[in-house]
Design a protein around this motif. Structure first.
Motif, short mmCIF file in Angstrom:
data_model
loop_
_atom_site.label_atom_id
_atom_site.label_comp_id
_atom_site.label_asym_id
_atom_site.label_seq_id
_atom_site.Cartn_x
_atom_site.Cartn_y
_atom_site.Cartn_z
N PRO A 205 0.83 -1.21 0.00
CA PRO A 205 0.00 0.00 0.00
C PRO A 205 0.86 1.26 0.00
O PRO A 205 1.97 1.28 0.55
CB PRO A 205 -0.79 -0.11 1.31
CG PRO A 205 -0.74 -1.55 1.69
CD PRO A 205 0.59 -2.05 1.19
N ARG A 280 -0.39 0.43 -4.23
CA ARG A 280 -1.84 0.43 -4.26
C ARG A 280 -2.44 1.41 -3.25
O ARG A 280 -1.88 1.63 -2.17
CB ARG A 280 -2.40 -0.98 -4.04
CG ARG A 280 -1.93 -1.71 -2.82
CD ARG A 280 -2.31 -3.19 -2.88
NE ARG A 280 -1.69 -3.95 -1.80
CZ ARG A 280 -2.25 -4.21 -0.63
NH1 ARG A 280 -3.49 -3.78 -0.40
NH2 ARG A 280 -1.61 -4.89 0.29
N SER A 282 -5.40 0.85 -1.90
CA SER A 282 -6.08 0.02 -0.91
C SER A 282 -5.10 -0.37 0.19
O SER A 282 -3.88 -0.38 0.00
CB SER A 282 -6.65 -1.24 -1.56
OG SER A 282 -5.60 -2.02 -2.12
N VAL A 283 -5.64 -0.72 1.37
CA VAL A 283 -4.77 -1.06 2.49
C VAL A 283 -4.95 -2.50 2.96
O VAL A 283 -4.09 -3.02 3.68
CB VAL A 283 -5.00 -0.10 3.68
CG1 VAL A 283 -4.54 1.30 3.32
CG2 VAL A 283 -6.46 -0.10 4.12
#
Length: 612
Positions: A205, A280, A282-283
């Motif tokens: 991330p 990304r 998102s995590v």
């Protein structure tokens, strides 16, 4: 809060699955033999001990820095190879070979203690081997560093002269120079793995990447003489000649300027310029291809139980509700008239709870330690020989480090155990949390459990120096529940600190699974933690970003504590007046860190034998 030395093992760097408390032997000692046979041991026991010995020796050869943390100096000039295909293959084959050898030993012919060791070895090795499945390795090896388990987070401290590596002789200083050179090689190897992930689409991330960049900026700040790597040559022990001191200062300065800072700058620039743009947004793992399967594995490897995310999430919600009711009771006790949320805000902001200096924190922890020492033998017949020191977290990593942590000492006492307290953003290091933090990290928490294990020479090395997070952190959290017996948290504000820490571990069940299985965002997770506890935004942010970096690890605390508390309650009910907490704690502590199923069986057998 954790008991870790951030070693670059596959369990930590590749899978971030187990934070292993690394112990130590006397400097210069070699782990070349197991303890002498105990009365009643037969041929099967001897074969089992030989297997444990050979397995441990092989592991130290493949992971030499683990030996250094033990004080075993046979491989002191080596750091290890963490990221190569050959290393991964060697670890996988070693696990297969160990299980094959174990299968040839008749468990029924072992002594009771060795049956426990057999069960621990089998359970841990089987679980580790599953982590070497090609599809799981492919998701992990291309994310070789993060801001919690990266080699750049532990090695500078190791090489600084303030960590576990000794600096007593010229040879120690030369060995450190050799390890430093290998550190540079491993940083470049990590960059290569990151590039593979860029091609496969498996990346960290952005949040994790930015945190690593910040850590590297801290390491690079100032001149070469301000680097942690220059620390060993700022002062020298007696006996090193002046000419050698001059030569070593020049060698260290040159290595920092020409090798170490350039490779760290190279990693920093790569992360900033090449990797961050493709990292990304998102995590959670569930947003990554294959991430759900990896998370299932990480839940089991951290808790030692075959739990599913949905069940863990529900358990967390239940615990949060229970602890909230207890917090309401403390609010009433102090006469606060507002809502619980208002009470949280009061605890976060009232100046009486904020330390005025780092010295005040240190003095406060020292005073708490003296009070605990005065009562601890009422609950414990086993007390470690190892001394305990109290130190602040090193400045270069304090921003992203936990509020408290523990580093083990040596079995012979030559290096003490250390309780680290964090002074970053000092006003948020609330004094109402000090007693529970001490119980967890120091006495009778990590310092007791880790020290007693490594001091027990009757145990095989993997049980003295290894462990699993559910037991290690479960024990430390269980230790917090002993506050009434140890005379702690008599002040309702300190009791709120205890409840706050317990709430933190309950919220971890909710938030970790929320992030990695339910699509929760970073901000959503932080707000959940602030809404359900008086913890500061600084702490809540660091916690959430930790769960993002090392999925599953935070689940182990509450799962382990609930297991230990449950088996204790069962033993108390079965034994009645015969129950002795000192004997119970000795049973829990005298065989090292056990997987939860093995611990449950051990205590059940002890109860059947009358709790003697």
């Amino acid at each position: 809060m954790r008991a870790t030395t951030h070693l670059p093992t596959l369990a930590s760097l590749l899978l971030a699955s187990v934070a292993i408390p690394v112990a130590a032997q006397a400097p210069g000692a070699a782990t070349t033999s197991e303890a002498a046979p105990a009365p009643g041991e037969g041929a099967a026991d001897a074969r089992l001990r030989a297997l444990f010995h050979d397995s441990d020796e092989g592991s130290l050869r493949r992971n030499p820095v683990q030996a250094l943390f033990r004080g075993d100096m046979r491989y002191a000039d080596q750091l290890g190879d963490f990221f190569s295909d050959a290393h991964i293959a060697a670890e996988r084959e070693a696990a297969r070979g160990d299980l094959a050898a174990l299968a040839t030993i008749d468990r029924a012919k072992l002594t009771p203690v060795d049956r426990i060791a057999y069960d621990v070895f089998r359970q841990q090795t089987e679980l580790n081997l599953r982590g070497f499945a090609p599809d799981l390795v492919a998701l992990s090896i291309v994310r070789p560093l993060d801001h919690f388990y990266g080699i750049h987070t532990f090695y500078p401290d190791l090489a600084s002269g303030q960590g576990a590596a000794p600096f007593k002789s010229v040879a120690d200083y030369e060995n450190n120079l050799k390890r430093n050179a290998q550190y540079a090689v491993q940083i470049d190897a990590a960059i290569a793995r990151f590039r593979e992930g860029m091609k496969s689409g498996i990346v960290q991330p952005k949040l994790v990447v930015r945190n690593m960049i910040g850590q590297l900026d801290n390491l690079l700040a100032g001149g070469a003489d301000q680097s942690p790597f220059y620390g060993p040559v700022k002062t020298f022990p007696a006996g090193i000649a002046e000419a050698e001191q001059v030569r070593l200062r020049v060698a260290y300065m040159r290595q920092i300027s020409e090798v170490l800072n350039p490779v760290q700058q190279r990693l920093r620039d790569f992360l900033q310029n090449d990797y961050l743009p493709v990292a990304r947004d998102s995590v959670g793992l569930s947003a990554m291809s294959g991430g759900a399967k990896l998370y299932d594995y990480l839940i089991e490897s951290n808790t030692t139980l075959p739990l599913k995310a949905e069940a863990v999430h529900a358990l967390g919600l239940s615990e949060v509700a229970r602890i909230t009711r207890e917090m309401e009771a403390q609010k009433t006790k102090v006469g606060f008239k507002g809502t619980l949320a208002a009470f949280f805000a009061f605890l976060r902001t009232d100046k009486r709870f904020q330390p005025s200096s780092a010295a005040q924190l240190r003095e406060g922890y020292e005073a708490i330690g003296r009070r605990v020492d005065g009562r601890v033998r009422e609950q414990f017949s086993l007390v470690p020989r190892a001394r305990l020191e109290i130190r602040p977290v090193p400045a270069f990593k304090e921003k992203t480090d936990a509020g408290g942590s523990y580093q083990s000492g040596t079995p012979d006492g030559s290096r003490p155990g250390v309780f680290y307290y964090n002074t970053y953003d000092l006003p948020t290091r609330y004094m109402w949390e000090m007693e529970t933090l001490y119980l967890h990290e120091a006495v009778p928490g990590h310092h007791f459990q880790i020290s007693l294990a490594q001091e027990n020479e009757a145990l095989p090395a993997f049980m003295r120096f290894g462990g699993n997070t559910a037991y290690v952190e479960g024990w430390a959290l269980y230790s917090e529940t002993l506050w009434p017996q140890l005379g702690m948290e008599t002040d309702p504000y300190q009791r709120m600190g205890g409840l706050n820490d317990e709430m933190l571990r309950a919220m971890r069940l909710v938030v970790d699974t929320g992030i990695h299985a339910k699509g929760w965002s970073r901000d959503q997770s932080i707000e959940y933690m602030l809404a359900n506890s008086p913890m500061s935004r600084t702490d809540a942010t660091a916690e959430v970003e930790r769960y993002i970096a090392i999925p599953g690890q935070a689940l182990a605390y509450k799962i382990g504590q609930l297991t230990i508390s449950r088996v204790k309650a069962d033993a108390q009910k079965a034994l009645g007046a015969r129950f002795d907490p000192r004997k119970f704690h000795a049973q829990v502590l005298d065989t090292g860190a056990l997987p939860m199923p093995v611990l449950e069986k051990k205590i059940a057998d002890w109860v059947k034998a009358g709790g003697k």
